[in-house]
Design a protein around this motif. Structure first.
Motif, short mmCIF file in Angstrom:
data_model
loop_
_atom_site.label_atom_id
_atom_site.label_comp_id
_atom_site.label_asym_id
_atom_site.label_seq_id
_atom_site.Cartn_x
_atom_site.Cartn_y
_atom_site.Cartn_z
N TYR A 36 0.86 -1.17 0.00
CA TYR A 36 0.00 0.00 0.00
C TYR A 36 0.90 1.23 0.00
O TYR A 36 2.04 1.17 0.44
N GLN A 38 0.94 5.36 1.31
CA GLN A 38 0.23 6.30 2.16
C GLN A 38 0.89 7.65 2.01
O GLN A 38 2.09 7.80 2.24
N LEU A 87 3.84 1.01 2.40
CA LEU A 87 3.51 0.13 3.52
C LEU A 87 3.48 -1.32 3.05
O LEU A 87 2.76 -1.67 2.12
N GLN A 98 -1.66 -6.92 8.73
CA GLN A 98 -0.56 -6.55 9.62
C GLN A 98 0.33 -5.60 8.84
O GLN A 98 0.90 -5.98 7.81
N PHE A 99 0.42 -4.37 9.30
CA PHE A 99 1.16 -3.34 8.57
C PHE A 99 2.58 -3.21 9.09
O PHE A 99 2.83 -3.28 10.30
N GLY A 100 3.51 -2.97 8.17
CA GLY A 100 4.81 -2.47 8.56
C GLY A 100 4.70 -0.98 8.83
O GLY A 100 3.68 -0.35 8.53
N ALA A 101 5.77 -0.44 9.38
CA ALA A 101 5.76 0.98 9.72
C ALA A 101 5.97 1.88 8.50
O ALA A 101 5.79 3.09 8.59
N TYR B 35 -9.30 0.15 11.66
CA TYR B 35 -7.89 0.27 11.99
C TYR B 35 -7.69 1.64 12.64
O TYR B 35 -8.51 2.54 12.46
N GLN B 41 2.95 6.76 13.95
CA GLN B 41 3.10 5.32 14.16
C GLN B 41 2.45 4.54 13.02
O GLN B 41 1.87 5.11 12.11
N LYS B 42 2.55 3.24 13.10
CA LYS B 42 2.03 2.42 12.02
C LYS B 42 0.52 2.20 12.18
O LYS B 42 -0.06 2.44 13.23
N VAL B 43 -0.08 1.74 11.10
CA VAL B 43 -1.49 1.40 11.11
C VAL B 43 -1.68 0.11 11.90
O VAL B 43 -0.96 -0.87 11.70
N GLU B 44 -2.67 0.12 12.80
CA GLU B 44 -2.91 -1.04 13.67
C GLU B 44 -4.32 -1.58 13.49
O GLU B 44 -5.30 -0.81 13.48
N PHE B 45 -4.43 -2.87 13.38
CA PHE B 45 -5.72 -3.54 13.25
C PHE B 45 -6.50 -3.43 14.56
O PHE B 45 -5.96 -3.62 15.65
#
Lengths: 109, 113
Positions: A36, A38, A87, A98-101, B35, B41-45
């Motif tokens: 993705y 962003q 991402l 589950q995303f990476g930073a 989310y 910070q990162k995207v969190e589920f």
């Protein structure tokens, strides 16, 4: 260990150049893989799915290496509009991304 | 192109108050998600929802959170008693059947004072 790890960058890329970066994931049961992008303070937008055989979408090429548990993204002929955070996204249970930073790419004129 | 829409775009709420974030998923999608992304910070589920029930939730999604699909189009996230640390961007997403990619709304920025 983080479940999805990315080099945060930034990768500073001259316009027209090629840039590539990887992402590693820790769960060998991971099922689906995506990139993705962003933009600052915007929503994640699907760039491409990543398939086992590798796949290409225009200037973007994604590769998956299940044995080494990494995914890569290569951008050819970079445009200024490619500047964004990329991402790496992995799923290993139904529906839960589950995303990476993220890896920041800055394309310069 | 169909899209996921979220309202409001920005919500400012006093700590301890209840807040409801709204989402209209893409019309033929059957799977819905929330989310969050804390600034920097990162995207969190948070949670996934299918067939009118929660499919999976993260450890973030505690008893203060709930989701609902009150009618055929809306999908809501409620935070019962907001805390300062709930300040974040909240993204709704939806997907079609068959392990299709998730499409995200443009988010609600929640600021807790």
């Amino acid at each position: 260990r983080k479940e999805v790890e990315q080099d945060p960058g930034p990768f500073n890329v001259p316009e027209g150049a090629t840039v590539a970066f990887n992402c590693t994931y820790s769960n060998s049961a991971s099922q689906s893989f995506f990139w993705y992008r962003q933009d600052c303070r915007k929503e994640p937008k699907l760039l491409m799915s990543v398939y086992s055989s590798g796949n290409e979408d225009g200037r973007f090429t994604a590769q998956l290496n299940r044995a080494s548990q990494y995914i890569s993204l290569l951008i050819r002929d970079s445009k200024l509009s490619d500047s964004a955070t990329y991402l790496c996204v992995v799923t290993y249970s139904w529906g839960k991304l589950q995303f990476g930073a993220g890896t920041q790419v800055v394309v310069t004129p | 192109e169909p899209e996921v829409t979220q309202t409001p775009s920005h919500q400012v709420t006093q700590m301890g108050q209840e807040v409801i974030l709204r989402c209209v998923p893409i019309s033929n999608h059957l799977y819905f998600y929330w989310y969050r992304q804390i600034l920097g910070q990162k995207v969190e589920f948070l949670v996934s929802f299918y067939n009118n029930e929660i499919s999976e939730k993260s450890e973030i999604f505690d008893d203060q959170f709930s989701v609902e699909r009150p009618d055929g189009s809306n999908f809501t996230l409620k935070i019962r008693s907001t805390k300062l640390e709930d300040s974040a961007m909240y993204f709704c997403a939806s997907s079609a059947p068959g392990d299709q990619p998730q499409h995200f709304g443009d988010g609600t920025r929640l600021s807790i004072l």
